[in-house]
Design an enzyme around this catalytic site. Sequence first.
Site, PDB file in Angstrom:
ATOM      1  N   TRP A 546      19.205 -18.736 -12.712  1.00 50.12           N
ATOM      2  CA  TRP A 546      18.434 -17.662 -13.340  1.00 50.12           C
ATOM      3  C   TRP A 546      18.504 -16.577 -12.561  1.00 50.12           C
ATOM      4  O   TRP A 546      17.993 -15.355 -12.999  1.00 50.12           O
ATOM      5  CB  TRP A 546      17.034 -18.318 -13.568  1.00 50.12           C
ATOM      6  CG  TRP A 546      16.069 -18.271 -12.318  1.00 50.12           C
ATOM      7  CD1 TRP A 546      16.630 -18.831 -11.082  1.00 50.12           C
ATOM      8  CD2 TRP A 546      14.787 -17.931 -12.274  1.00 50.12           C
ATOM      9  NE1 TRP A 546      15.269 -18.615 -10.312  1.00 50.12           N
ATOM     10  CE2 TRP A 546      14.448 -18.231 -10.874  1.00 50.12           C
ATOM     11  CE3 TRP A 546      13.704 -17.430 -13.238  1.00 50.12           C
ATOM     12  CZ2 TRP A 546      13.005 -17.903 -10.229  1.00 50.12           C
ATOM     13  CZ3 TRP A 546      12.454 -17.075 -12.679  1.00 50.12           C
ATOM     14  CH2 TRP A 546      12.108 -17.498 -11.466  1.00 50.12           C
ATOM     15  N   ASP A 547      18.746 -16.594 -11.341  1.00 46.58           N
ATOM     16  CA  ASP A 547      18.745 -15.249 -10.489  1.00 46.58           C
ATOM     17  C   ASP A 547      19.751 -14.219 -11.277  1.00 46.58           C
ATOM     18  O   ASP A 547      19.317 -13.075 -10.981  1.00 46.58           O
ATOM     19  CB  ASP A 547      19.582 -15.620  -9.092  1.00 46.58           C
ATOM     20  CG  ASP A 547      18.818 -16.957  -8.661  1.00 46.58           C
ATOM     21  OD1 ASP A 547      18.777 -17.789  -9.128  1.00 46.58           O
ATOM     22  OD2 ASP A 547      18.525 -16.675  -7.240  1.00 46.58           O
ATOM     23  N   GLU A 677       9.407 -24.546  -6.902  1.00 49.30           N
ATOM     24  CA  GLU A 677      10.042 -26.013  -7.017  1.00 49.30           C
ATOM     25  C   GLU A 677       9.409 -27.016  -5.979  1.00 49.30           C
ATOM     26  O   GLU A 677       9.967 -27.908  -5.780  1.00 49.30           O
ATOM     27  CB  GLU A 677      11.492 -25.731  -6.641  1.00 49.30           C
ATOM     28  CG  GLU A 677      12.290 -24.988  -7.822  1.00 49.30           C
ATOM     29  CD  GLU A 677      13.792 -24.652  -7.423  1.00 49.30           C
ATOM     30  OE1 GLU A 677      14.687 -24.523  -8.410  1.00 49.30           O
ATOM     31  OE2 GLU A 677      13.996 -24.206  -6.136  1.00 49.30           O
ATOM     32  N   LYS A 744       6.145 -22.304  -3.345  1.00 48.67           N
ATOM     33  CA  LYS A 744       7.320 -21.838  -2.908  1.00 48.67           C
ATOM     34  C   LYS A 744       7.652 -20.233  -3.180  1.00 48.67           C
ATOM     35  O   LYS A 744       7.998 -19.711  -2.145  1.00 48.67           O
ATOM     36  CB  LYS A 744       8.391 -22.815  -3.311  1.00 48.67           C
ATOM     37  CG  LYS A 744       9.836 -22.325  -3.090  1.00 48.67           C
ATOM     38  CD  LYS A 744      10.877 -23.009  -3.644  1.00 48.67           C
ATOM     39  CE  LYS A 744      12.342 -22.560  -3.201  1.00 48.67           C
ATOM     40  NZ  LYS A 744      13.366 -23.525  -3.761  1.00 48.67           N
ATOM     41  N   GLN A 745       7.407 -20.024  -4.359  1.00 46.81           N
ATOM     42  CA  GLN A 745       7.887 -18.509  -4.789  1.00 46.81           C
ATOM     43  C   GLN A 745       6.948 -18.186  -5.841  1.00 46.81           C
ATOM     44  O   GLN A 745       6.088 -19.005  -6.324  1.00 46.81           O
ATOM     45  CB  GLN A 745       9.240 -18.359  -5.086  1.00 46.81           C
ATOM     46  CG  GLN A 745       9.596 -19.522  -6.373  1.00 46.81           C
ATOM     47  CD  GLN A 745      11.201 -19.552  -6.482  1.00 46.81           C
ATOM     48  OE1 GLN A 745      11.556 -20.157  -5.685  1.00 46.81           O
ATOM     49  NE2 GLN A 745      11.446 -19.183  -7.555  1.00 46.81           N
TER      50      GLN A 745
END
Length: 1212
Positions: A546-547, A677, A744-745
């Site tokens: 997806w980056d 994740e 995580k993000q």
Amino acid sequence: MGFKDKILFWKDEVQYRTLAVADQVANRFLHSFENVYQGDESVEDADSRPVGLTNETLSHSSDFFVLPEERISTRVKIRRQNILNTTLILGMLIALVIWTAILSTNSYFSSSLASASPLFNKEGRVVRPMRESNLGLHADPQTRKSSKTLYDLLSDFDNAFYDDENMILGSLAFGENTYSRQPYVANGYIGSRIPNIGFGYALDTLNLYADAPGALNNGWPLRNRRFAGSFVSDFYSLQAKLNSTNFPELDEKGYTTVISSIPEWTDLQFTVDLNGTKWFNPQSVLIDDVINYNQNLSMKDGIVSTNMDWLNGMINIKSEVWAHRKIHSLGITRLEISLNLDALPDEFTELPVTVYDIIDLNTSHRTTLYEKGQDEDNKAIYMIVNPDNVPYSNAVVYSTCTIKGTENNFSPYNFTSDDRIARNYMTNLTEENPKVVIYKYTSVVSSEYNNDEPNPNVNLKFASNIANTAKGNYKSLLSNHKRAWYDLYNDAFIEIPSDSLLEMTARSSLFHLLANTRQYNVSTTRGLPVGVGGLSSDSYGGMVFWDADVWMAPALLPFFPNIAMNMNNYRNATHQQAIENAKQYNYPGAVYPWTSGRYANCTSTGPCIDYEYHINVDIALASFSIYMNGAEGADEDYLRFTTWPMVKDAAVFFKAYVKYNETLGEYETYNLTDPDEFANHVNNGAFTNAGIKTLLKWATDIGTHLGEEVDPKWMEIADNIHIPRSDSNITLEYSGMNSSVEIKQADVTLMVYPLGYINDESILNNAIKDLYYYSERQSASGPAMTYPVFVAAAASLLNHGSSSQSYLYKSVLPYLRSPFAQFSEQSDDNFLTNGLTQPAFPFLTANGGFLQSILFGLTGLRYSYEVTPRTKKISRLLKFDPVKLPLLPGGIAIRNFKYMGQVLDIIIDDNNGTIAHKGGDKPIRIKVPNRDILHDRNITSALYSKRDDDLSATDDYYGTYFTLYPNEELVIPLYDTKLNIDGNIAESKQITNLTAGVPGDVGFSALDGNNYTHWQPFDKSDNAKLLIDLGFNSTHVIKKGIILWGQRPAKNISLSVLPHSERIEQLFANITDLLETSSITKGGLPLNQMLGQTQSNVTAEIDDDILALLNWKGDDLDQLIPYLPDMHLLQEKFIPILKDYPIKPNQRYYEEIIDDDIIKLLPSNTTEFTIDYNSIPGGEKRARYVVLTVHGTYDDDDDLKGATIREIVLQE
């Protein structure tokens, strides 16, 4: 006063408002008649202006119902050609009243602006002819000079440098090969990571942080040793098994495709006969044999230059490597070997040198040799390789060399092994002929580049033609290459005049994305797959995540929409496989895998089911945003044949995937993973469910617009999908989330940006609380795309403080790696301390995220659309919602922003936001939202009840519409964010930490007006110091203050000030001037003479804080220090005005938060203090510079980190 007169708002507000109202009425009637007789044409399709309007007519239709007066440009002049009498004005005002009554009583007309008919849009122009003089930015040179000290906070900057003017990054230290210290060259098709000597292939031999098994390896899924090698786009192998994977059982259903590296195309080596044969290659050159080293990367043209002296300084080696920007399959290496005549021994006569041009299969990974050979006719060598298990794909590496001033005397050279091919050239360097220059021309052609040509002989001929045509034309090729890069930058540029580091990061981010993508020579049947590490790394196996869709492509879209389209065409090319994936699991529609490569099948690294379903939303978002951008080719056909199939098939899949919960009366999702994740296989991921909701609305709007069949079930699901929330109205990342969660993000915050930037559903009811809550729960070692999202969210949601800018610094300082300004995936690269994560490098995702934080975050720009209720047609518009940027004095400029096929400059200065329409021949529509509906204060949990709706696209969300024509500019005053705490003279001022903070923290967070950001000392046993500059010509008498600690207060604090002096102000002004205009080392005036000082030559000890202040304000003050002790000004000292003030917590420990998993925002511990000047010696109380010293923590625990300083408040 009649319309003929020029009316200025600031001269007569009443007349201005009266005429503006009348002008709106007139224009609404004009538009009404136009729409009746000409149909509902959106502005984007209109070739002419409305009847009755000319270039001399400045039609102002600001939304006087909702637009705050401070948002109306005070510099706009209203000009009218027609002389209208007072009777006409009164008549129009009466008509306005009647018209308003009709609108307010008719539910059809009073629907939300997101779906209002253009007939009744508050549409008009508050513009003026474009003035080039207003498009420049100005910033205080002292501020920019101070910003250069931020480079010292970057990892590994000790021996690095940045040439601001020439955009050159460089290193002065020759060391062992390690990935983070290596530059690379790339042109969007071929790329090569460059080792320490400047060319060739090298395995990593050093990890900067750990010496342990696995320290030299790359991360998941390959976990192979890192290397400096070469790559070609889309050259994927098939692997039955990988070293590491999440779902090995899926290997039985299909192989994974990971990138293959190709034989190194920069591979030149040479030997010298000096007391035996000595090889010059990355494996053989010893650190002790190299002096006078520098290696540079020019971001202006993508050339890597390396220069060093070798073997006691006797031999100088210079090299240049570049991948041609226009001739994508061509790479060039220039090597110059020369004698340093002054360093030759007395007995020297000659130096035998043998140069080798080599192609070596061992420098490639995951390839099989197909053929190698000598091309004697052209004195060249070649090698053809296949990616593992893909015999129908091949890549040719073809190389030929020339020697400057001679014929090509390279001869065949036979290695004993069968996996190398070479030619060599022998010469002798003497004092009379001390130099030899070699030019290596290498062409790389793969099947994927040459129209999927499987025949290796055809590709070999193609490669031969490229290299042999280039041979001997180095200068013209170089000129052509540089021009191509210049043309790219002529289409895109970003300026941040107050901050050298941020501006460099913006420019390097643009460079890295451009170096790894291309505009043309892209197969329409394949598109452009771009891996996380681009063309210089096999991080994440070179696969597409997806980056590419959410982070990289949107950053390129405003500048290079054709590149974004090429990237999205890769998803279009694999769409049929996504349909097959859905069938494989008995679903309708299409479902993409989490990872893709040569194929988009479901694999052990990239499951399609029971994993990150949001990838399907991400891909649809990327495609729809291209249509929203409206570039050439992103037309109705693009919407119908590219975007619509992706959106529709995703909607069909999600309709079948969601399950209705009769107890909740809502649709739920199961067994998924959100972007965070750390939490796998959960239910009701908030971002995923919000994405499904939004996508289903897109599907309904697009399908209706195109006249396609629309399933009514889509909107039923969209209106009733479950978004989990806590009792305090904080969005839960997933059902059952507990209060000890570490994220995580960025996850929930993604619901605000980028998910919300397509339509007007961009403000979540609870988004502000979400922003505060999750900003405290991000993993300290999380990935580098996290905080760019917080920049955009804070800028769009918060009306107080400047945390959008402090988040910007958090996006850079922990993640950017010197010397070549490449992002690492992690803030902590030490896999022994970060959870055994080997970071991806370079991390292009972060480059894309950082650019978006500027392009869309700080500017408030969003692509958007509206649907006309009567026609059901989509009309595109650009939202513009800029705020003041106090941490970036002078503002930012974005040059050549492309929208609807037009070219814009976006300027945010200290007072105004400007959109200048400088290219193209069509008008664009702009919407300025009304920020007064935002409430980022008084958000305690008791104020909000739990709501069922999650996205607030309510009828109350209004804005003002403008139409901007070519050669005009829209100027609006910036929204002036309010102080977090009244009377705080320190908020949003300049600050620097004089002692180390926790990795990832930035000092700006302590002054940004956000009570949920913080700076934390690295070691609580030290006295932590923060130095604050209250501003030029801004001195204050500090009488009291407040410190907000959050849940971890300090043990005690001290406060010191530097008593104000006009001479001190002059000192810093002249230091800046001196550093900007002259050089001490070149014989410039001594600093004491610059200041008119005639002090005696007496050396005095300088106060540590004074010295820190000088270094902060002067950057390279080490050059000036010899001159400074003679000046009595430097004998000044910071005076303590508060000393060892004890801290007592005023908030209890909320044990039930942990025990009962309660999700809520907690009150902060605060310390209030007052200053007693009666006990302080000295007469001057005013000060500009302040030092806060923080010691220890109140709790005597095992945590070595210091107190969390959320906010510093200083008051008079």
